[in-house]
Design a protein around this motif. Structure first.
Motif, PDB file in Angstrom:
ATOM      1  N   PRO A 293      -7.286  -2.629   9.846  1.00 50.68           N
ATOM      2  CA  PRO A 293      -6.691  -1.291   9.753  1.00 50.68           C
ATOM      3  C   PRO A 293      -5.312  -1.271  10.407  1.00 50.68           C
ATOM      4  N   MET A 294      -4.489  -0.342   9.983  1.00 56.96           N
ATOM      5  CA  MET A 294      -3.146  -0.181  10.540  1.00 56.96           C
ATOM      6  C   MET A 294      -3.113   1.150  11.270  1.00 56.96           C
ATOM      7  N   HIS A 295      -3.014   1.086  12.569  1.00 54.91           N
ATOM      8  CA  HIS A 295      -3.029   2.302  13.373  1.00 54.91           C
ATOM      9  C   HIS A 295      -1.592   2.762  13.608  1.00 54.91           C
TER      10      HIS A 295
ATOM     11  N   ARG B  23      -2.770   8.901   7.421  1.00 49.49           N
ATOM     12  CA  ARG B  23      -3.039   7.709   8.230  1.00 49.49           C
ATOM     13  C   ARG B  23      -4.465   7.202   7.981  1.00 49.49           C
ATOM     14  N   GLU B  24      -5.424   8.117   7.908  1.00 49.18           N
ATOM     15  CA  GLU B  24      -6.814   7.734   7.636  1.00 49.18           C
ATOM     16  C   GLU B  24      -6.959   7.143   6.235  1.00 49.18           C
ATOM     17  N   SER B  25      -6.292   7.737   5.252  1.00 50.40           N
ATOM     18  CA  SER B  25      -6.351   7.206   3.881  1.00 50.40           C
ATOM     19  C   SER B  25      -5.800   5.791   3.828  1.00 50.40           C
ATOM     20  N   LEU B  26      -4.685   5.548   4.533  1.00 52.63           N
ATOM     21  CA  LEU B  26      -4.089   4.216   4.578  1.00 52.63           C
ATOM     22  C   LEU B  26      -5.041   3.220   5.245  1.00 52.63           C
ATOM     23  N   ASP B  27      -5.605   3.595   6.383  1.00 47.94           N
ATOM     24  CA  ASP B  27      -6.550   2.707   7.077  1.00 47.94           C
ATOM     25  C   ASP B  27      -7.731   2.354   6.177  1.00 47.94           C
ATOM     26  N   ASN B  28      -8.308   3.339   5.517  1.00 48.00           N
ATOM     27  CA  ASN B  28      -9.451   3.094   4.629  1.00 48.00           C
ATOM     28  C   ASN B  28      -9.077   2.153   3.492  1.00 48.00           C
ATOM     29  N   LEU B  29      -7.895   2.342   2.937  1.00 43.29           N
ATOM     30  CA  LEU B  29      -7.430   1.505   1.838  1.00 43.29           C
ATOM     31  C   LEU B  29      -7.305   0.046   2.284  1.00 43.29           C
ATOM     32  N   LEU B  30      -6.718  -0.168   3.450  1.00 43.85           N
ATOM     33  CA  LEU B  30      -6.539  -1.529   3.956  1.00 43.85           C
ATOM     34  C   LEU B  30      -7.873  -2.202   4.266  1.00 43.85           C
TER      35      LEU B  30
ATOM     36  N   ALA C 127       0.849  -1.195   0.000  1.00 51.39           N
ATOM     37  CA  ALA C 127       0.000   0.000   0.000  1.00 51.39           C
ATOM     38  C   ALA C 127       0.879   1.237   0.000  1.00 51.39           C
ATOM     39  N   GLU C 128       0.503   2.194  -0.818  1.00 46.34           N
ATOM     40  CA  GLU C 128       1.222   3.473  -0.887  1.00 46.34           C
ATOM     41  C   GLU C 128       0.200   4.596  -0.902  1.00 46.34           C
ATOM     42  N   VAL C 129       0.404   5.550  -0.005  1.00 54.20           N
ATOM     43  CA  VAL C 129      -0.460   6.725   0.062  1.00 54.20           C
ATOM     44  C   VAL C 129       0.432   7.953   0.086  1.00 54.20           C
ATOM     45  N   GLU C 130       0.159   8.881  -0.813  1.00 56.74           N
ATOM     46  CA  GLU C 130       0.853  10.173  -0.777  1.00 56.74           C
ATOM     47  C   GLU C 130      -0.199  11.253  -0.560  1.00 56.74           C
ATOM     48  N   GLN C 131      -0.206  11.784   0.657  1.00 59.33           N
ATOM     49  CA  GLN C 131      -1.134  12.837   1.051  1.00 59.33           C
ATOM     50  C   GLN C 131      -0.413  14.159   0.883  1.00 59.33           C
ATOM     51  N   ALA C 132      -1.096  15.151   0.352  1.00 60.48           N
ATOM     52  CA  ALA C 132      -0.449  16.433   0.104  1.00 60.48           C
ATOM     53  C   ALA C 132      -1.348  17.572   0.553  1.00 60.48           C
ATOM     54  N   GLY C 133      -0.739  18.713   0.676  1.00 57.40           N
ATOM     55  CA  GLY C 133      -1.479  19.924   0.999  1.00 57.40           C
ATOM     56  C   GLY C 133      -0.742  21.120   0.465  1.00 57.40           C
ATOM     57  N   SER C 134      -1.498  22.158   0.153  1.00 56.42           N
ATOM     58  CA  SER C 134      -0.854  23.414  -0.237  1.00 56.42           C
ATOM     59  C   SER C 134      -1.030  24.398   0.916  1.00 56.42           C
ATOM     60  N   PHE C 135       0.031  25.122   1.191  1.00 56.38           N
ATOM     61  CA  PHE C 135       0.080  26.032   2.326  1.00 56.38           C
ATOM     62  C   PHE C 135       0.535  27.411   1.867  1.00 56.38           C
ATOM     63  N   LEU C 136      -0.164  28.431   2.318  1.00 54.24           N
ATOM     64  CA  LEU C 136       0.276  29.806   2.145  1.00 54.24           C
ATOM     65  C   LEU C 136       1.182  30.104   3.337  1.00 54.24           C
TER      66      LEU C 136
ATOM     67  N   LYS D 155      12.469   6.160   8.898  1.00 51.73           N
ATOM     68  CA  LYS D 155      12.460   4.701   8.878  1.00 51.73           C
ATOM     69  C   LYS D 155      13.545   4.197   9.801  1.00 51.73           C
ATOM     70  N   PRO D 156      13.487   3.010  10.310  1.00 49.81           N
ATOM     71  CA  PRO D 156      12.295   2.174  10.308  1.00 49.81           C
ATOM     72  C   PRO D 156      11.350   2.618  11.405  1.00 49.81           C
ATOM     73  N   ILE D 157      10.085   2.313  11.256  1.00 52.77           N
ATOM     74  CA  ILE D 157       9.098   2.586  12.285  1.00 52.77           C
ATOM     75  C   ILE D 157       9.191   1.452  13.305  1.00 52.77           C
ATOM     76  N   ASP D 158       9.047   1.802  14.571  1.00 53.98           N
ATOM     77  CA  ASP D 158       9.033   0.781  15.611  1.00 53.98           C
ATOM     78  C   ASP D 158       7.789  -0.079  15.421  1.00 53.98           C
ATOM     79  N   LYS D 159       7.993  -1.323  15.033  1.00 52.79           N
ATOM     80  CA  LYS D 159       6.878  -2.196  14.664  1.00 52.79           C
ATOM     81  C   LYS D 159       5.967  -2.515  15.849  1.00 52.79           C
ATOM     82  N   ARG D 160       6.423  -2.257  17.063  1.00 51.26           N
ATOM     83  CA  ARG D 160       5.542  -2.475  18.217  1.00 51.26           C
ATOM     84  C   ARG D 160       4.393  -1.474  18.232  1.00 51.26           C
ATOM     85  N   LYS D 161       4.534  -0.380  17.505  1.00 48.70           N
ATOM     86  CA  LYS D 161       3.504   0.650  17.486  1.00 48.70           C
ATOM     87  C   LYS D 161       2.501   0.438  16.360  1.00 48.70           C
ATOM     88  N   ILE D 162       2.635  -0.631  15.617  1.00 52.19           N
ATOM     89  CA  ILE D 162       1.723  -0.919  14.506  1.00 52.19           C
ATOM     90  C   ILE D 162       0.829  -2.073  14.919  1.00 52.19           C
ATOM     91  N   ASN D 163      -0.468  -1.876  14.827  1.00 49.13           N
ATOM     92  CA  ASN D 163      -1.412  -2.949  15.163  1.00 49.13           C
ATOM     93  C   ASN D 163      -1.589  -3.864  13.985  1.00 49.13           C
TER      94      ASN D 163
END
Length: 177
Positions: free
Chosen positions: A130-132, A116-123, A81-90, A169-177
């Motif tokens: 879901p991956m929290h 994070r929400e986009s990733l959870d919804n995708l899964l 799964a790959e999610v690229e979330q973006a935003g434009s900021f002034l 990276k890497p993310i501490d895998k203990r924090k992933i459900n």
């Protein structure tokens, strides 16, 4: 007796203003379906998170967070799964230091919950749990990076030498459900 209010003009105020949030790219693959669903779910998960930014107009910056997750179950890829979330900021009237801090910490902090929400919804739509992902302290990452840069390069006066993003990276895998 009259009092006079002293205020900065609009052009002098420091400003970080979210203009728009959007999904820039999204991808989901389940290469070993439907057989992968028949196995007991004991995944090994690899997570990579990157941030990038770029100037897209006069005082307008695009900030992006990309989350890439590969899960293997019983030695086979369960999903990618790959999610690229973006935003434009002034962003106005910030010093180079403040601008760098905003692009490395404030903007990603704003975008991360959406990614994070986009990733959870995708899964969930792919029939996986879901991956929290734990909240990320982008400000702490910025401070650590700044300490490292100062140690390796001396006092930074030329912020242009800093890359346009960070990789976490890497993310501490203990924090992933």
């Amino acid at each position: 007796m009259t009092t006079k209010k002293i205020s900065k003009t609009k052009s002098d105020k420091k400003l970080i203003n979210l203009q728009r949030i959007y999904v820039r790219d999204i991808s989901f693959e389940v290469p070993n379906s439907p057989e992968i669903f028949a196995k007991k779910w004991e995944p090994k998960v690899d997570v990579h998170i990157n941030t990038k930014w770029r100037k897209i107009g006069d005082n307008i910056y695009e900030s992006r967070i990309r989350i890439e997750v590969t899960a293997k179950n019983d030695g086979k890829i369960a999903f990618i799964a790959e999610v690229e979330q973006a935003g434009s900021f002034l962003i106005q009237n910030l010093s180079k230091d403040e601008l760098t801090r905003a692009l490395i910490s404030s903007c990603p902090n704003t975008l991360f919950p959406y990614a994070r929400e986009s990733l959870d919804n995708l899964l969930v739509k792919g029939s996986f749990p879901p991956m929290h992902l734990a909240q990320i302290n982008f400000h702490g990452i910025y401070e650590e990076r700044l300490r490292h840069q100062k140690q390796s390069m001396g006092d930074l006066e030329d912020w242009d030498r800093i890359e346009d993003g960070i990789e976490i990276k890497p993310i501490d895998k203990r924090k992933i459900n």
